[in-house]
Design an enzyme around this catalytic site. Structure first.
Site, PDB file in Angstrom:
ATOM      1  N   CYS A 113       0.813  -1.230   0.000  1.00 30.40           N
ATOM      2  CA  CYS A 113       0.000   0.000   0.000  1.00 30.40           C
ATOM      3  C   CYS A 113       0.840   1.271   0.000  1.00 30.40           C
ATOM      4  CB  CYS A 113      -0.944   0.009   1.197  1.00 30.40           C
ATOM      5  SG  CYS A 113      -1.966  -1.451   1.235  1.00 30.40           S
ATOM      6  N   HIS A 260      -3.941   6.827   1.343  1.00 30.22           N
ATOM      7  CA  HIS A 260      -4.191   5.517   0.743  1.00 30.22           C
ATOM      8  C   HIS A 260      -5.647   5.149   1.013  1.00 30.22           C
ATOM      9  CE1 HIS A 260      -4.152   1.351  -0.132  1.00 30.22           C
ATOM     10  NE2 HIS A 260      -4.113   0.946   1.133  1.00 30.22           N
ATOM     11  N   ASN A 290      -9.910  -0.905  -2.462  1.00 34.69           N
ATOM     12  CA  ASN A 290      -8.495  -0.717  -2.146  1.00 34.69           C
ATOM     13  C   ASN A 290      -7.663  -1.260  -3.307  1.00 34.69           C
ATOM     14  OD1 ASN A 290      -5.895  -0.925  -1.178  1.00 34.69           O
ATOM     15  ND2 ASN A 290      -6.454  -1.870   0.773  1.00 34.69           N
TER      16      ASN A 290
END
Ligand code: UT7
Length: 335
Positions: A113, A260, A290
């Site tokens: 991430c 993020h 995501n």
């Protein structure tokens, strides 16, 4: 002094949209649970053979167009992904070949991430050291082909989406304090098992253990969601302050925070902790889920398209935490 400037951005997601209602059909979950706990309404999943490099290629073309560059102008490429097309070689090599390149150096990074944040810092170091002038940084993921789409995997599977985004960075000689102002990066492998896909594992004498079926849970990503959630809420404000100190600026000088996109609740809590107005924190998780290494550049691209950021003098802060654990923050001032 050379400063790293963003000259172009681009994004690409596979056309197939998977809604929360679609997931209700295949596992024991609900639109209400997913929206309340994560903010996600839909994500994009591939329906035919397509690697991270292919998604990255599409995003890269758009970023190159915006920069007014051809692939041959590039002197370095960085590709961030946790879901490479194949075990090896890396997706960066595959994407560079699709761009028609046959000698441009390529670096794949596996920082999950925070892949984009590590990529930005690496690109900046290459630019400042004179090793490269024009760099393409891509974050791309195909999660959907490796998710446990049964109820067993629902906590992880509902949050991940496929996609890619790219940024063109150029070293510009200037005395002004512009471009990438600061990067703060961290990692702690003690928490590796909090979010990981364990198999296949090169460390095993038998990489694909014969006693296990291919449906063994270790072939799928597993996550201690609540533990990661708590870590993110604690570490994101901390690393933000670190980056602000390095940049020599204060939070009120930041025009937009692009975190993020892992969970809308994490980012709302992050914003509340920093005591910034709600509209200073950018969200687009509702549409993409995501997308890991792609999530920050994808959000940047959309924020610029929507006119939320990008005017000369504006400052954006990126921050994220994910598998590794890795976490970080970067600050960028538009020229
Ligand atoms: O980008 C990488 C970094 N990752 C993250 O930042 C993710 C951080 N964590 C999270 O976003 C959240 O922890 C999740 C969204 C993954 C889970 O939300 P939560 O509020 O932490 O839920 P939980 O894991 O504590 O589970 C609560 C309940 C459980 O049921 P019981 O034990 O209370 O009966 C789960 O089994 O929700 C259940 N559950 C679900 N129910 C419906 C878990 N996943 C689902 C689901 N649909 N998809």
């Amino acid at each position: 002094m050379k400063q790293s400037m963003i000259k172009g951005t681009g994004m690409f997601v596979p056309p197939n949209i998977v809604t929360n209602q679609d997931l209700e059909e295949i596992m024991d979950t609900s639109d209400e649970w997913i929206r309340q706990r994560t903010g996600i309404r839909q994500r994009h999943w591939i329906t035919e053979e397509c690697g991270s490099s292919d998604l990255g290629y599409e995003a890269a073309q758009k970023a190159l167009d915006m920069a007014g560059w051809t692939p041959e102008d590039l002197d370095f490429i960085i590709f961030a992904t946790l879901s490479p097309d194949i075990m090896f070689p890396g997706s960066g090599c595959l994407m560079a070949a699709r761009l028609g390149l046959n000698s441009t150096p390529v670096l794949d990074i596996r920082q999950q991430c925070t892949g984009f944040l590590y990529g930005l810092a690496t690109a900046d170091a290459y630019i400042k050291s004179g090793l490269a002038k024009k760099i393409l940084l891509v974050g791309g993921e195909v999660h959907s082909s490796g998710l446990d789409k049964s109820t067993r995997g629902r906590d992880v599977t509902v949050i991940f989406g496929d996609g890619a985004a790219a940024v063109c960075l150029e070293g510009i000689e200037t005395d002004e304090k512009v471009g990438l102002l600061a990067s703060a990066l961290h990692a702690d492998g003690h928490f590796a098992s909090s979010l990981m896909t364990e198999l296949p594992a090169s460390r095993l004498v038998d990489r694909f253990p014969k006693e296990l079926s291919l449906d063994d849970p270790r072939y799928y990503p597993v996550m201690d969601g609540p533990a990661i959630f708590k870590k993110a809420v604690r570490m994101l404000p901390k690393v933000t302050n670190e980056a602000l100190t390095t940049a020599g600026i204060t939070l009120d000088q930041i025009d937009l925070i692009i975190p993020h996109q892992a969970n809308k609740r994490i980012n709302q809590a992050f914003g509340q902790f920093l005591k910034v107005p709600e509209d200073k924190v950018f969200h687009n998780i509702e549409n993409y889920g995501n997308t890991t290494a792609a999530s920050i550049p994808l959000a940047l691209h959309e924020a610029m398209e929507q006119g939320r950021i990008g005017t000369s003098g504006q400052i954006v802060l990126f921050a994220g935490l994910g598998a590794g654990l890795t976490w970080g923050a970067s600050i960028y001032k538009f020229f």
